[in-house]
Design an enzyme around this catalytic site. Sequence first.
Site, PDB file in Angstrom:
ATOM      1  N   LYS A   7       0.827  -1.206   0.000  1.00  0.00           N
ATOM      2  CA  LYS A   7       0.000   0.000   0.000  1.00  0.00           C
ATOM      3  C   LYS A   7       0.867   1.264   0.000  1.00  0.00           C
ATOM      4  CE  LYS A   7      -2.085  -1.075   3.884  1.00  0.00           C
ATOM      5  NZ  LYS A   7      -1.384  -2.341   4.190  1.00  0.00           N
ATOM      6  N   ARG A  59      -9.949   0.962   8.614  1.00  0.00           N
ATOM      7  CA  ARG A  59      -9.590  -0.421   8.909  1.00  0.00           C
ATOM      8  C   ARG A  59     -10.654  -1.150   9.701  1.00  0.00           C
ATOM      9  NH1 ARG A  59      -3.601   0.558   8.814  1.00  0.00           N
ATOM     10  NH2 ARG A  59      -2.804  -1.530   9.013  1.00  0.00           N
ATOM     11  N   ARG A  91      11.739  -6.013   4.901  1.00  0.00           N
ATOM     12  CA  ARG A  91      11.537  -4.561   4.767  1.00  0.00           C
ATOM     13  C   ARG A  91      12.484  -3.814   5.717  1.00  0.00           C
ATOM     14  NH1 ARG A  91       5.742  -1.900   5.511  1.00  0.00           N
ATOM     15  NH2 ARG A  91       5.768  -3.030   7.486  1.00  0.00           N
ATOM     16  N   ARG A 130      11.089  -2.028  11.218  1.00  0.00           N
ATOM     17  CA  ARG A 130       9.941  -1.518  11.958  1.00  0.00           C
ATOM     18  C   ARG A 130       9.655  -2.389  13.168  1.00  0.00           C
ATOM     19  NH1 ARG A 130       4.912   0.119   8.128  1.00  0.00           N
ATOM     20  NH2 ARG A 130       3.760  -1.127   9.648  1.00  0.00           N
ATOM     21  N   ARG A 152      -0.778  -9.201  12.986  1.00  0.00           N
ATOM     22  CA  ARG A 152      -1.331  -8.162  12.094  1.00  0.00           C
ATOM     23  C   ARG A 152      -2.185  -8.801  11.004  1.00  0.00           C
ATOM     24  NH1 ARG A 152       4.024  -5.613  10.413  1.00  0.00           N
ATOM     25  NH2 ARG A 152       2.817  -4.312   8.984  1.00  0.00           N
TER      26      ARG A 152
END
Length: 212
Positions: free
Chosen positions: A13, A87, A126, A155, A166
Site C-alpha cells: 500500500k 480499517r 523490509r 519496523r 497483524r
Amino acid sequence: MRLIIFGPPGAGKGTQAGLLGERHGITQISTGDILRDAMAQETELGKKAKSYIDAGDLVPDALVRDLAEQAIADEGYDDFVLDGYPRTRQQADWLTDFLEGHDTPLDAVLSLSVPDEVIVRRLSRRRVHEETGETYHLDHDPPPDDVDPDLIVQRSDDEPETIQNRLDVYREETEPLTAYYEERDLLVPVDGTGGIEEVFGRIEEALDALER
Ligand code: AP5
Ligand code: MG
C-alpha cells in the site's frame, strides 16, 4: 481523485501510494506513518498508540479518526489516497459520512491482493529510514549507497509473531470492508503480486478505466 489503497499488511500500500504521489500528484495519507511519527516524537498520541502498534493490534478508532479527517481537509478534500484508513466498519462509516458531508465521495478503493507467504517475505526483509520514513526492501528495493546505513532500521511491528498477529487482525477486522465497498460499487481488485512497477502498471490501468 479520491482513493483508498486497501489490502493486508505488506501488500505494498505504502509503496504504491508513494508512486501515485510522485507520478500523479495524489497525496498519500497514511495513518500508520502519522502514528509512527507521533511515536518517534513521543507526543501524547504517540505514547497512547505505541503499545497497540508494537503488538500489531489496531489503535482505538477514535484515535485515528481525527488524524484521517484532518489530513483529508488539509488536502482540500481532493487528490488524496488513504493508506491504512479505514480499517474497521466504524472507521468506514465515519469516512463515508465525512466525505458525503463535504460532497466529495470516493472515486475508488484499490484493493491489493497478495498471498500470505509473499507478505511474510516482504515484511521480514523490509527496512525503513529512521528519519524520512522511506521504505526499502533488502532484495527488491535496497537503500541507495549514499544513505547512512545506521539510519536504516526494521519496523517495531515487523517481527515474525507480530506480522502473524497483524494478518489475523486484518482478516478479522479489516478484510470485511471489501464487501462494504463492493456493495457501494467502489471496489477495484488489483493483483498485488509481481514487481513494484508491474503492480503500479495495473493500478494505472484501473484508474484509466475509471476515467473512461
Ligand atoms: P500501517 O503502517 O498502515 O501498516 P500495515 O497496514 O500493516 O501495512 P504496512 O505498512 O506494513 O505494509 P504496506 O502495505 O504499506 O506495504 P509496503 O509498501 O511497506 O499500520 C501500522 C499500525 O498502525 C497498525 O498495525 C495499527 O496498529 C496502526 N494503525 C494504522 N492505521 C490504523 C487505523 N486506521 N486504525 C487502527 N490502527 C491503525 O511494502 C512492504 C515491503 O514490501 C517493503 O519492503 C516494500 O519495499 C516491499 N514491496 C512492496 N511492493 C513490492 C512488490 N511488488 N514486490 C516486492 N517487494 C515489494
Ligand atoms: Mg505502509
